[in-house]
Design an enzyme around this catalytic site. Structure first.
Site, mmCIF file in Angstrom:
data_model
loop_
_atom_site.group_PDB
_atom_site.id
_atom_site.type_symbol
_atom_site.label_atom_id
_atom_site.label_comp_id
_atom_site.label_asym_id
_atom_site.label_seq_id
_atom_site.Cartn_x
_atom_site.Cartn_y
_atom_site.Cartn_z
ATOM 1 N N HIS A 162 0.998 -1.211 0.050
ATOM 2 C CA HIS A 162 -0.010 -0.062 -0.146
ATOM 3 C C HIS A 162 0.986 1.083 -0.147
ATOM 4 O O HIS A 162 1.695 1.535 0.844
ATOM 5 C CB HIS A 162 -0.915 0.086 1.137
ATOM 6 N N CYS A 163 0.478 2.088 -0.949
ATOM 7 C CA CYS A 163 1.465 3.345 -1.175
ATOM 8 C C CYS A 163 0.854 4.444 -0.607
ATOM 9 O O CYS A 163 -0.348 4.824 -1.443
ATOM 10 C CB CYS A 163 2.213 3.532 -2.567
#
Length: 312
Positions: free
Chosen positions: A159-160
């Site tokens: 998850h960025c």
């Protein structure tokens, strides 16, 4: 002990909520860096040179042309990552009965029963069938649950917060292109502003207003920092693509000598970027690739027959 576990779960929930809220700020930060860079390169330093004539104008024109082309590709790739769903598990998805024989009948019977709620996963006849107890559904191969998004993501890499999204099967190529064009753009800006940065510390008088000098200094420092950091991420993800793995899988299989999805660098690359070379450097796929390459949809992946019993 129970209280400690509850507190930990509450803290994790707060952390995930904070990450979701941070995302919008990160998009504004990215656009802010782009704005400062554009002002320093185009408005302050190289735009005015276009009217000077001679070699200075030619150099400025070529540099600004490359700058704008890379900026368009960077923003196109960035918003493709932000706006593209990384891939979720379709409703009522079921694994195939026997992948080795190529059968496509829905899985039923004791194999499926071992993956239902209330039945221990160790009881299933097929250890490759995975069940998410948070989403309450079966998980396709290479699928993982994201605590920030609150759902299972196909071929999840991570998850960025920079893109306010998960990086998964359907937007991993776009994320890699974003890293690629960001590295090229920030490197170009760093090199183009380097003479101005050096002059900033010289003893001679520097033309320009205090605001333009400050923007040039800030743009150089920011782009140098991004170029160095993105280069590390780009090298890491290139090695992951070459081995047909993700960040999560690289951690999970660190004790596994061979990887079932490693089909060779060429095929591994095509499972992310597609087979049509015309689309390799743009955040899009050819319709033909989407039709004939199931790996691009995130649900089915070819693997080595001799390693097909491997989990994950």
């Amino acid at each position: 002990m129970h209280r400690s576990g509850a507190v930990m779960a509450w803290n994790v929930f707060k952390f995930c909520t904070a990450l979701r809220g941070l995302g919008s700020i990160m998009i504004l930060l990215v656009l802010g860096v782009v704005g400062v860079t554009y002002y320093a390169v185009v408005i302050t330093n190289y735009g005015p040179l276009l009217s000077n004539g001679g070699l200075d104008s030619v150099y400025a024109f070529l540099l600004l042309l490359a700058f704008h082309c890379l900026l368009v590709m960077l923003l196109w790739s960035y918003f493709s990552v932000v706006l593209t769903d990384p891939g979720g598990v379709p409703p009522n998805w079921r694994p195939v009965l026997d992948e080795e024989r190529g059968e496509t009948l829905p899985l039923t019977g004791p194999e499926f029963a071992g993956s239902q709620p209330g039945v221990p996963l160790s009881d299933t006849a097929n250890p490759r069938i995975r069940y998410c107890r948070k989403c309450n559904h079966l998980k396709p191969p290479r699928c993982h649950h994201c605590s920030v998004c609150g759902r299972c993501v196909l071929k999840m890499d991570h998850h960025c917060v920079w893109v306010v999204n998960c990086v998964g099967a359907l937007n991993y190529k776009y994320f890699l292109l974003f890293l690629f064009y960001t590295f090229l753009e920030t490197s170009l800006v760093t090199l183009s502003l380097l003479p101005h940065f050096i002059a900033f510390f010289s003893d001679g008088e520097i033309p320009g207003t205090p605001g333009s000098l400050a923007s040039t200094f800030l743009a150089f420092v920011l782009n140098l920092a991004f170029a160095l950091s993105v280069m590390g991420f780009l090298i890491m993800h290139c090695s992951l693509v070459a081995g047909n793995t993700t960040t999560i899988e690289a951690y999970e299989k660190k004790t596994t000598p061979k990887w079932r999805y490693d089909l060779g660098r060429r095929k591994n690359f095509e499972q992310v970027f597609g087979a049509d070379k015309r689309y390799w450097f743009i955040p899009a796929y050819a319709e033909e690739d989407l039709r004939r390459m199931p790996a691009l949809q995130g649900l089915e992946y070819p693997s080595k027959p001799d390693l097909d019993a491997q989990e994950f």
